[in-house]
Design a protein around this motif. Structure first.
Motif, PDB file in Angstrom:
ATOM      1  N   THR A 177      66.492 -64.137 -48.596  1.00  0.00           N
ATOM      2  CA  THR A 177      66.216 -64.489 -49.993  1.00  0.00           C
ATOM      3  C   THR A 177      66.409 -65.987 -50.230  1.00  0.00           C
ATOM      4  N   MET A 198      58.191 -65.691 -53.782  1.00  0.00           N
ATOM      5  CA  MET A 198      58.784 -64.639 -54.596  1.00  0.00           C
ATOM      6  C   MET A 198      58.673 -63.324 -53.820  1.00  0.00           C
ATOM      7  N   PHE A 229      59.703 -56.703 -46.750  1.00  0.00           N
ATOM      8  CA  PHE A 229      59.425 -57.280 -48.061  1.00  0.00           C
ATOM      9  C   PHE A 229      57.964 -57.716 -48.093  1.00  0.00           C
ATOM     10  N   THR A 230      57.484 -57.944 -49.288  1.00  0.00           N
ATOM     11  CA  THR A 230      56.130 -58.464 -49.462  1.00  0.00           C
ATOM     12  C   THR A 230      56.196 -59.829 -50.121  1.00  0.00           C
ATOM     13  N   GLY A 231      55.230 -60.642 -49.827  1.00  0.00           N
ATOM     14  CA  GLY A 231      55.119 -61.990 -50.385  1.00  0.00           C
ATOM     15  C   GLY A 231      53.696 -62.468 -50.191  1.00  0.00           C
ATOM     16  N   ASP A 290      58.930 -59.477 -52.898  1.00  0.00           N
ATOM     17  CA  ASP A 290      58.799 -58.283 -53.741  1.00  0.00           C
ATOM     18  C   ASP A 290      59.037 -57.056 -52.864  1.00  0.00           C
ATOM     19  N   GLY A 291      59.602 -56.028 -53.456  1.00  0.00           N
ATOM     20  CA  GLY A 291      59.763 -54.759 -52.733  1.00  0.00           C
ATOM     21  C   GLY A 291      60.651 -54.869 -51.511  1.00  0.00           C
TER      22      GLY A 291
END
Length: 311
Positions: free
Chosen positions: A277, A286, A233-235, A288-289
């Motif tokens: 999450t 948040m 994931f990205t953040g 993303d991806g």
């Protein structure tokens, strides 16, 4: 269908095969159930070909027992032969025989064969029906070998590299035929160097190395129990990964690959995804991806054998 279906179509126990001083198969156990596709995978020299050829009745075991449809495939070869289909990569066909002529001849050897014309159409052999075997392309020879293996409505079929050299359309037709065999209650033993083929077709996979079955199960079971899976994931950059790891199951690992790009490895499942999450929500992140990368059968094979599966 035989009355022997209460047991496995193939049962191998403690099989040993030697070539001189070399032990090719070393106490191998294997079961193949009716109405399933079992993919037998292994690196070159692992013993899979010797094992399958023993099940086909080409040689007796040095020790151990092999039963195919309840019979000894070597001692009872004459009784067993009409009940099984064997697809070889090469050989077994007179070089001057015409393709459909040979298939019709094979069909006459069985009491209740498949419709030859329909099988020819199904496998795209109509255009080469009058062509001598020696003049067929490699893919055409493969399709003819498959047709000859199944035309007698076998209870069990051995398929050796059934899609080698086939174009995508012929490959799909072969896959559909294999699925129909399974749906009709036929046991299928598949050897292939195409991992995607094993993943798509097999109910059960047996990985052989050094003459033994080192792993067996469905593709899903093997992939779940083999190499770790990955969540990405990205953040925002610089997240407190030490805090995240405290919330994750034991054995997990987390790393920031590049600023803001994170990778988590371990037993990735619904609970881990929910934990990630939830942690992000608690820390004002948040994500993303988010993506989960499941390891493939090829990943598991490489992990277990240390070798690639090559033709």
């Amino acid at each position: 269908m035989s009355d022997d279906t209460a047991g496995p179509a193939v049962r191998v126990r403690g099989l040993v095969q030697r070539y001189g001083d070399k032990t090719a198969v070393d106490g191998l156990d294997l079961d193949v159930r009716y109405g399933t596709v079992t993919a037998v995978l292994g690196p070159n020299g692992a013993g899979k070909t010797t094992t399958v050829e023993t099940c086909e009745g080409y040689r007796p075991p040095a020790s151990g027992t092999v039963r195919v449809l309840g019979l000894d495939p070597y001692a009872d070869a004459e009784a067993l032969r009409p009940r099984i289909g064997v697809m070889l990569q090469s050989g077994g066909v007179f070089s001057g025989a015409r393709a459909v002529e040979m298939l019709r001849h094979m069909a006459k050897l069985y009491a209740h064969p498949l419709d030859v014309a329909a099988l020819v159409e199904r496998l795209g052999l109509g255009g080469c029906g009058r062509t001598p075997y020696r003049r067929l392309s490699g893919g055409q020879q493969q399709r003819l070998a498959l047709a000859m293996a199944v035309v007698g409505r076998p209870e069990l079929v051995f398929l050796d590299e059934p899609t080698a050299g086939l174009d995508p359309q012929a490959r799909r037709a072969t896959w559909e035929l294999v699925r129909e065999l399974r749906a009709d209650g036929v046991g299928v033993v598949l050897t292939t160097h195409h991992m995607d083929e094993a993943e798509q077709l097999a109910d059960d996979v047996a990985i052989i190395d050094a003459g033994k079955v080192i792993a067996q199960g469905s593709p899903e079971q093997l992939c779940r129990g083999g190499a770790e899976n990955t969540l990405r994931f990205t953040g925002r950059p610089g997240l407190d990964l030490a805090s995240l790891l405290k919330a994750l199951p034991d054995g997990s690992a987390a790393v920031e690959l590049t600023p803001g790009a994170y990778r988590i490895t371990g037993s990735v499942g619904p609970q881990l995804l929910a934990t990630v999450t939830s942690w992000c929500a608690q820390n004002g992140v948040m994500p993303d991806g988010i993506s989960v990368e499941r390891h493939t059968l090829e990943d598991v094979f490489l992990e277990l054998t240390g070798k690639e599966l090559r033709g």
